[in-house]
Design a protein around this motif. Structure first.
Motif, PDB file in Angstrom:
ATOM      1  N   LEU A   1      -4.029  18.876  -9.360  1.00 32.31           N
ATOM      2  CA  LEU A   1      -4.875  19.043  -8.181  1.00 32.31           C
ATOM      3  C   LEU A   1      -4.029  19.000  -6.911  1.00 32.31           C
ATOM      4  CD1 LEU A   1      -7.774  16.696  -9.312  1.00 32.31           C
ATOM      5  CD2 LEU A   1      -7.838  19.204  -9.206  1.00 32.31           C
ATOM      6  N   PRO A   2      -4.327  19.837  -5.929  1.00 34.68           N
ATOM      7  CA  PRO A   2      -3.486  19.921  -4.733  1.00 34.68           C
ATOM      8  C   PRO A   2      -3.736  18.796  -3.741  1.00 34.68           C
ATOM      9  CG  PRO A   2      -5.312  21.444  -4.545  1.00 34.68           C
ATOM     10  CD  PRO A   2      -5.403  20.850  -5.928  1.00 34.68           C
ATOM     11  N   TYR A   3      -2.672  18.452  -3.046  1.00 35.16           N
ATOM     12  CA  TYR A   3      -2.760  17.491  -1.945  1.00 35.16           C
ATOM     13  C   TYR A   3      -2.123  18.118  -0.720  1.00 35.16           C
ATOM     14  CZ  TYR A   3      -1.084  13.582   0.959  1.00 35.16           C
ATOM     15  OH  TYR A   3      -0.770  12.763   2.018  1.00 35.16           O
ATOM     16  N   ILE A   4      -2.938  18.331   0.307  1.00 36.40           N
ATOM     17  CA  ILE A   4      -2.464  18.898   1.572  1.00 36.40           C
ATOM     18  C   ILE A   4      -2.347  17.757   2.582  1.00 36.40           C
ATOM     19  CG2 ILE A   4      -2.819  20.656   3.329  1.00 36.40           C
ATOM     20  CD1 ILE A   4      -2.649  21.726   0.440  1.00 36.40           C
ATOM     21  N   SER A   5      -1.150  17.539   3.102  1.00 33.85           N
ATOM     22  CA  SER A   5      -0.911  16.476   4.078  1.00 33.85           C
ATOM     23  C   SER A   5      -0.744  17.081   5.463  1.00 33.85           C
ATOM     24  CB  SER A   5       0.343  15.678   3.698  1.00 33.85           C
ATOM     25  OG  SER A   5       0.604  14.663   4.652  1.00 33.85           O
ATOM     26  N   VAL A   6      -1.528  16.572   6.409  1.00 33.72           N
ATOM     27  CA  VAL A   6      -1.462  17.046   7.792  1.00 33.72           C
ATOM     28  C   VAL A   6      -0.935  15.910   8.665  1.00 33.72           C
ATOM     29  CG1 VAL A   6      -2.732  18.024   9.735  1.00 33.72           C
ATOM     30  CG2 VAL A   6      -3.419  18.585   7.386  1.00 33.72           C
ATOM     31  N   LEU A   7       0.168  16.155   9.347  1.00 36.96           N
ATOM     32  CA  LEU A   7       0.812  15.137  10.175  1.00 36.96           C
ATOM     33  C   LEU A   7       0.495  15.393  11.639  1.00 36.96           C
ATOM     34  CD1 LEU A   7       4.342  15.172   8.471  1.00 36.96           C
ATOM     35  CD2 LEU A   7       2.246  14.027   7.704  1.00 36.96           C
ATOM     36  N   THR A   8      -0.070  14.387  12.302  1.00 38.44           N
ATOM     37  CA  THR A   8      -0.390  14.517  13.723  1.00 38.44           C
ATOM     38  C   THR A   8       0.385  13.453  14.494  1.00 38.44           C
ATOM     39  OG1 THR A   8      -2.294  13.005  13.759  1.00 38.44           O
ATOM     40  CG2 THR A   8      -2.694  15.262  13.023  1.00 38.44           C
TER      41      THR A   8
ATOM     42  N   GLN B   1       0.823  -1.212   0.000  1.00 41.66           N
ATOM     43  CA  GLN B   1       0.000   0.000   0.000  1.00 41.66           C
ATOM     44  C   GLN B   1       0.857   1.263   0.000  1.00 41.66           C
ATOM     45  OE1 GLN B   1      -3.156  -0.688  -0.636  1.00 41.66           O
ATOM     46  NE2 GLN B   1      -2.451  -2.800  -0.402  1.00 41.66           N
ATOM     47  N   MET B   2       2.092   1.166   0.430  1.00 37.96           N
ATOM     48  CA  MET B   2       2.991   2.313   0.368  1.00 37.96           C
ATOM     49  C   MET B   2       3.200   2.739  -1.084  1.00 37.96           C
ATOM     50  SD  MET B   2       5.761   0.944   3.175  1.00 37.96           S
ATOM     51  CE  MET B   2       6.910   2.282   2.914  1.00 37.96           C
ATOM     52  N   GLU B   3       3.549   1.786  -1.931  1.00 37.03           N
ATOM     53  CA  GLU B   3       3.765   2.078  -3.357  1.00 37.03           C
ATOM     54  C   GLU B   3       2.452   2.443  -4.049  1.00 37.03           C
ATOM     55  OE1 GLU B   3       5.522  -0.090  -7.386  1.00 37.03           O
ATOM     56  OE2 GLU B   3       5.264  -1.236  -5.534  1.00 37.03           O
ATOM     57  N   ARG B   4       1.395   1.744  -3.677  1.00 32.67           N
ATOM     58  CA  ARG B   4       0.097   1.936  -4.331  1.00 32.67           C
ATOM     59  C   ARG B   4      -0.440   3.347  -4.107  1.00 32.67           C
ATOM     60  NH1 ARG B   4      -5.234  -0.616  -2.684  1.00 32.67           N
ATOM     61  NH2 ARG B   4      -6.478  -0.674  -4.581  1.00 32.67           N
ATOM     62  N   THR B   5      -0.384   3.820  -2.867  1.00 32.68           N
ATOM     63  CA  THR B   5      -0.880   5.168  -2.572  1.00 32.68           C
ATOM     64  C   THR B   5       0.009   6.235  -3.201  1.00 32.68           C
ATOM     65  OG1 THR B   5       0.297   5.087  -0.442  1.00 32.68           O
ATOM     66  CG2 THR B   5      -2.042   4.504  -0.437  1.00 32.68           C
ATOM     67  N   ALA B   6       1.324   5.997  -3.197  1.00 33.97           N
ATOM     68  CA  ALA B   6       2.249   6.960  -3.806  1.00 33.97           C
ATOM     69  C   ALA B   6       2.010   7.067  -5.310  1.00 33.97           C
ATOM     70  CB  ALA B   6       3.691   6.557  -3.521  1.00 33.97           C
ATOM     71  N   ALA B   7       1.779   5.929  -5.955  1.00 31.48           N
ATOM     72  CA  ALA B   7       1.522   5.929  -7.395  1.00 31.48           C
ATOM     73  C   ALA B   7       0.233   6.680  -7.716  1.00 31.48           C
ATOM     74  CB  ALA B   7       1.444   4.497  -7.915  1.00 31.48           C
ATOM     75  N   ALA B   8      -0.798   6.483  -6.902  1.00 31.67           N
ATOM     76  CA  ALA B   8      -2.065   7.169  -7.126  1.00 31.67           C
ATOM     77  C   ALA B   8      -1.909   8.679  -6.958  1.00 31.67           C
ATOM     78  CB  ALA B   8      -3.128   6.636  -6.170  1.00 31.67           C
ATOM     79  N   LEU B   9      -1.084   9.095  -6.004  1.00 30.29           N
ATOM     80  CA  LEU B   9      -0.861  10.523  -5.797  1.00 30.29           C
ATOM     81  C   LEU B   9      -0.152  11.169  -6.979  1.00 30.29           C
ATOM     82  CD1 LEU B   9       0.112  10.648  -2.018  1.00 30.29           C
ATOM     83  CD2 LEU B   9      -1.877  11.723  -3.078  1.00 30.29           C
ATOM     84  N   SER B  10       0.679  10.406  -7.672  1.00 28.84           N
ATOM     85  CA  SER B  10       1.347  10.964  -8.852  1.00 28.84           C
ATOM     86  C   SER B  10       0.330  11.306  -9.939  1.00 28.84           C
ATOM     87  CB  SER B  10       2.395   9.978  -9.386  1.00 28.84           C
ATOM     88  OG  SER B  10       1.784   8.838  -9.964  1.00 28.84           O
TER      89      SER B  10
ATOM     90  N   ALA C   1       6.530   6.923   5.418  1.00 34.71           N
ATOM     91  CA  ALA C   1       7.417   6.630   4.297  1.00 34.71           C
ATOM     92  C   ALA C   1       6.680   6.602   2.967  1.00 34.71           C
ATOM     93  CB  ALA C   1       8.113   5.284   4.522  1.00 34.71           C
ATOM     94  N   SER C   2       5.407   6.981   2.966  1.00 34.82           N
ATOM     95  CA  SER C   2       4.663   6.980   1.694  1.00 34.82           C
ATOM     96  C   SER C   2       3.836   8.247   1.581  1.00 34.82           C
ATOM     97  CB  SER C   2       3.803   5.718   1.582  1.00 34.82           C
ATOM     98  OG  SER C   2       2.907   5.583   2.679  1.00 34.82           O
ATOM     99  N   PHE C   3       2.512   8.124   1.587  1.00 28.99           N
ATOM    100  CA  PHE C   3       1.660   9.260   1.222  1.00 28.99           C
ATOM    101  C   PHE C   3       1.731  10.439   2.179  1.00 28.99           C
ATOM    102  CE2 PHE C   3      -1.163   6.402   3.647  1.00 28.99           C
ATOM    103  CZ  PHE C   3      -1.720   7.279   4.579  1.00 28.99           C
ATOM    104  N   ALA C   4       2.063  10.204   3.445  1.00 37.22           N
ATOM    105  CA  ALA C   4       2.049  11.301   4.413  1.00 37.22           C
ATOM    106  C   ALA C   4       3.094  12.368   4.101  1.00 37.22           C
ATOM    107  CB  ALA C   4       2.271  10.762   5.827  1.00 37.22           C
ATOM    108  N   MET C   5       4.201  11.977   3.483  1.00 35.08           N
ATOM    109  CA  MET C   5       5.278  12.923   3.212  1.00 35.08           C
ATOM    110  C   MET C   5       5.313  13.388   1.762  1.00 35.08           C
ATOM    111  SD  MET C   5       6.573  13.311   6.183  1.00 35.08           S
ATOM    112  CE  MET C   5       8.089  14.193   5.901  1.00 35.08           C
ATOM    113  N   LEU C   6       4.230  13.162   1.026  1.00 37.90           N
ATOM    114  CA  LEU C   6       4.211  13.503  -0.398  1.00 37.90           C
ATOM    115  C   LEU C   6       3.304  14.688  -0.710  1.00 37.90           C
ATOM    116  CD1 LEU C   6       4.127   9.913  -1.958  1.00 37.90           C
ATOM    117  CD2 LEU C   6       6.085  11.448  -1.738  1.00 37.90           C
ATOM    118  N   GLY C   7       2.883  15.422   0.290  1.00 39.68           N
ATOM    119  CA  GLY C   7       1.971  16.533   0.064  1.00 39.68           C
ATOM    120  C   GLY C   7       2.618  17.696  -0.678  1.00 39.68           C
ATOM    121  N   ASP C   8       1.802  18.429  -1.425  1.00 42.90           N
ATOM    122  CA  ASP C   8       2.273  19.683  -2.008  1.00 42.90           C
ATOM    123  C   ASP C   8       2.603  20.660  -0.893  1.00 42.90           C
ATOM    124  OD1 ASP C   8       1.867  19.117  -4.876  1.00 42.90           O
ATOM    125  OD2 ASP C   8      -0.232  18.934  -4.292  1.00 42.90           O
TER     126      ASP C   8
END
Length: 271
Positions: free
Chosen positions: A184-191, A168-177, A200-207
């Motif tokens: 389209l923007p992607y805002i990632s909020v880290l809590t 799922q790490m690769e899968r979510t990263a590929a979808a975000l590309s 190591a995947s989608f959480a650190m790939l935000g615009d």
């Protein structure tokens, strides 16, 4: 004279909450009205996905989708207890079938697709169904041509599902590309915490990568790293402020200000 303190009933106990940092006890409504921030010392409580949604989106705007998606037990896994039983307990505890809730909403007047992770559901771990819901949220944002916001709270990949979880790490990263290709923007909020495979995947790939104050963010935990390298780590290592200084986080935002900042960034990218 000896005084005995009356033991609180379970119903009474639910009305109170204790801060783990200063040990002060508060009426739960007082803490909730303060955005689940300790009124005395200012430390942040971990909040459920449902509470997070309530304090982030514009009132009445959230419309959940894909709520029926749930994890199975592909490996028939058992450690101290069967994985199936752990899932049942997590569903009963949170009222959700997975560690992430998807929905469409507006935040500070800006339309978006929102995915919120729940640490109460097996430590917010990412299993196959978690990844599936994140990917579906990305696809929904592309169909509606609106921005995506993901609020992460996770201990990492769900190892009871083995490679199906790790993929799922690769899968979510590929979808975000693909989302990026659409402009389209992607805002990632880290809590607190955002660690392991999610970090190591989608959480650190935000615009734009937003972090709450003093959140634990990283791949391996500090104790694991110290044991591996054989010496101590810098003060505040893997906390939001340290990551901001090193350039891994774009901005630290107080919880009560998150809707305003998320809306601000969505508005900027929509121009």
């Amino acid at each position: 004279m000896v005084f005995f303190r009356r033991k609180k009933s379970k119903k009474e106990e639910k009305k109170w909450v204790q801060c783990k940092k200063c040990n002060e006890t508060f009426y739960i409504d007082e803490v909730k009205q303060n955005f689940w921030v300790c009124p005395r010392c200012g430390s942040y409580f971990r909040v459920s996905a449902k509470d997070r949604i309530e304090m982030t989106v514009d009132e009445g705007s959230f419309k959940e989708f894909d709520s029926r998606i749930s994890t199975k037990d592909p490996l028939n896994f058992t450690d101290l207890k069967p994985y199936k039983n752990r899932l049942k307990d997590a569903i009963q505890k949170t009222g959700s079938k997975e560690a992430v809730i998807n929905g469409t909403c507006t935040i500070d007047g800006q339309p978006c697709v929102l995915s919120v992770m729940d640490f109460s559901f097996l430590g917010g771990s990412m299993g196959y169904a978690t990844g599936e819901k994140i990917v579906r949220a990305i696809e929904k944002a592309m169909r509606l041509k609106i921005g995506l916001v993901i609020i992460s709270a996770s201990g990492g990949a769900r190892m009871q599902e083995g490679i199906l979880s790790l993929m799922q790490m690769e899968r979510t990263a590929a979808a975000l590309s693909l989302l990026s290709d659409k402009g389209l923007p992607y805002i990632s909020v880290l809590t607190d915490p955002t660690t392991g495979g999610v970090a190591a995947s989608f959480a650190m790939l935000g615009d734009v990568i937003i972090a709450e104050p003093n959140a634990l963010i990283g791949f391996a935990g500090p104790r694991v790293i110290e044991q591996t390298i054989g010496h101590g780590l810098p003060e505040g290592f893997q906390r939001s402020e340290f990551l901001l200084e090193k350039g891994f986080v774009d901005i630290i935002v107080e919880r009560k200000e998150l809707p305003k900042y998320i809306g601000k960034f969505l508005r900027y990218f929509s121009k």
